[in-house]
Scaffold this active site. Structure first.
Site, PDB file in Angstrom:
ATOM      1  CB  CYS A 100       3.711 -60.371  21.759  1.00  0.00           C
ATOM      2  SG  CYS A 100       3.587 -62.544  21.373  1.00  0.00           S
ATOM      3  N   GLY A 145       9.070 -65.672  41.661  1.00  0.00           N
ATOM      4  CA  GLY A 145       7.695 -66.279  42.475  1.00  0.00           C
ATOM      5  C   GLY A 145       7.509 -65.176  43.281  1.00  0.00           C
TER       6      GLY A 145
END
Length: 498
Positions: free
Chosen positions: A2, A324
């Site tokens: 958020c 990654g």
């Protein structure tokens, strides 16, 4: 995931509403502002856990919280420390607030996840940020009021100076600041692993656990798949946990990433989506990329452009995406690290690179995904994964002449991945996507040598910043159109690999 904004020692809700107006991209699923006698908290919500019950700011027993992030072990903590309490939701937000009231500031040490949050409790303010700064948090002072927000742009109209709240730190208005996490525990411990094979087994186990934690969600989850080693490992481990997974790749026509990602997606049997972009599109989106990124660092902007297209693509189908990020910092994946020939120098460089992630690659990942309301999660940067990687003898990470970097990580998953992926050389996101030098060419066309020399001298005198090239000037000029230099330069991270 958020956006948060707040103020301490004021009850001015209008100011916080203005700040939230610049963070709506971070939370398209709801917005709230609540004032107490001593402060105001604001929140824009991206609903991931307990879609109906997790609205914020959230109140419990007179205390108020706004929270950005995810706590992966919140149910374990709830069952262990709050079993005598009746909770009203199944959200990690409520667990955080109740843990604070039950255990005090030290509860932050128990959290596994990524987070930045604020709690107003009577006359007290409590702030905390995750161990390595996956989630952003900035501070500003205006008169006697302390302001804080998820992005610099939210504070731009409120203050003349902004500072970064340090990762791995909590602050209490009565007790001050406390660094609760430090990943660098000195030289790697001797005797942890007697053989490389033992280390490889541990790497597989810790990454499997890290991915498992980060699949926690009540919404669809995907994987960023460039076809490189790191993203392929994450996709492999996610596919082992879920029956169906969606993967995403972007690049220019003919880019290596697109082809490698297609092969890996076919190997894993994922539902794979890709987007092919052009130089004209790169130029068109650059102002938006830099607005959200809040940085003009050349290496960061280069990788942010494909990341922007990736986030836009993924947002059409998922709300959570695994990446990654962090593998290169843990296992010495960058080409410049080849020049570090002693274990001592390499280990020192890895520590620095990890420490700076919150101002470089993690900032890029957070901002680009949040620009489209997508939560990015980074399994390699689980604290157990960091601890394991930094406990390994650094000589095991030194790249021998002629071999790819990250051989230890490659060998750990060699039996599970296609040979072409295991042996694929490390490429930066922008290089693999085929767009690394496109914007540099635009910059050369846009600025003459005199303008570059003049700005380089001025920036050195004013900010002690050495402008590396016209590309950096192009990005800085674009960023200055939306944020003043006084807010940009003191907090801008510098990538160690151009």
């Amino acid at each position: 995931m958020c956006g948060i904004a707040g103020a301490y020692r004021t009850t001015d809700t209008v100011r916080i509403e203005q700040m939230l107006d610049r963070l709506t991209h971070r939370g398209p699923d709801g917005q709230g502002v609540v004032a107490t006698d001593t402060g105001v908290l604001g929140h824009t919500r991206l609903a991931i856990i307990d879609l109906e019950g997790g609205r914020q700011p959230m109140e419990h027993d007179g205390a108020l919280i706004c929270f950005n992030g995810e706590i992966y072990n919140y149910r374990i903590l709830r069952d262990r420390y709050l079993r005598d309490q009746t909770l009203e939701t199944d959200s990690d937000t409520e667990v955080l607030l109740r843990l604070y009231r039950t255990l005090g500031p030290g509860f932050v040490n128990l959290l596994e996840g990524m987070f930045a949050f604020a709690i107003l409790d009577g006359d007290d303010l409590f702030l905390a940020r995750d161990p390595i700064g996956i989630k952003p948090l900035y501070l500003a002072q205006r008169d006697h009021t302390l302001l804080f927000a998820s992005e610099i742009k939210a504070l731009a109209l409120q203050a003349d100076q902004v500072t970064t709240f340090p990762p791995g730190t909590w602050y209490h208005s009565r007790f001050g600041s406390h660094a609760y996490y430090e990943f660098a525990q000195g030289w790697p411990r001797n005797g942890v692993f007697e053989t490389v094979e033992q280390a490889k087994n541990a790497i597989r186990a810790v990454l499997r656990s890290a991915v498992h934690k980060r699949l926690l969600a009540d919404v669809p989850v995907g994987v960023s798949l460039s076809g490189g080693l790191d993203s392929s490992i994450i996709a492999l481990l996610a596919c082992a946990e879920l029956d169906h997974i969606e993967t995403f790749a972007v690049g220019m026509e003919g880019s290596e990433d697109l082809e490698a990602a297609r092969r890996m997606a076919q190997y894993l049997g994922t539902r794979h989506y890709e987007y092919v972009y052009t130089r004209a599109e790169m130029e068109a989106v650059l102002p938006d990329v830099i607005y959200y990124l809040e940085s003009a660092d050349p290496a960061l902007v280069r990788s942010a452009v494909p990341n922007y297209f990736l986030a836009r693509l993924a947002s059409e189908r998922v709300k959570v995406i695994l990446t990654g990020e962090g593998a290169d910092e843990l296992y010495a994946g960058y080409d410049y690290m080849r020049a570090l020939t002693t274990p001592e120098d390499l280990h020192r460089e890895l520590e620095i690179a990890i420490r700076e992630l919150h101002r470089t690659n993690l900032q890029r990942a957070d901002r680009m995904f949040m620009a489209f309301g997508v939560e990015g999660r980074v399994p390699f940067l689980d604290v157990e994964s960091i601890a394991l990687a930094l406990s390994l003898p650094p000589e095991w990470k030194l790249a021998a002449p002629g071999e790819p970097t990250k051989m230890l990580l490659r060998e750990a998953f060699a039996s599970d991945l296609p040979e072409s992926i295991v042996q694929r050389p490390k490429q930066k996101f922008s290089a693999g996507a085929g767009s690394m030098y496109e914007l540099a060419r635009v910059a050369e066309e846009r600025f003459d040598d005199q303008t570059f020399a003049r700005e380089r001298q001025r920036l050195m005198q004013r900010w002690n910043y050495r402008l590396p090239n016209k590309e950096a000037l192009y990005y800085l000029d674009t960023l200055r159109a939306v944020l003043p230099e006084r807010l940009i330069m003191p907090e801008m991270g510098m990538s160690r690999s151009l």
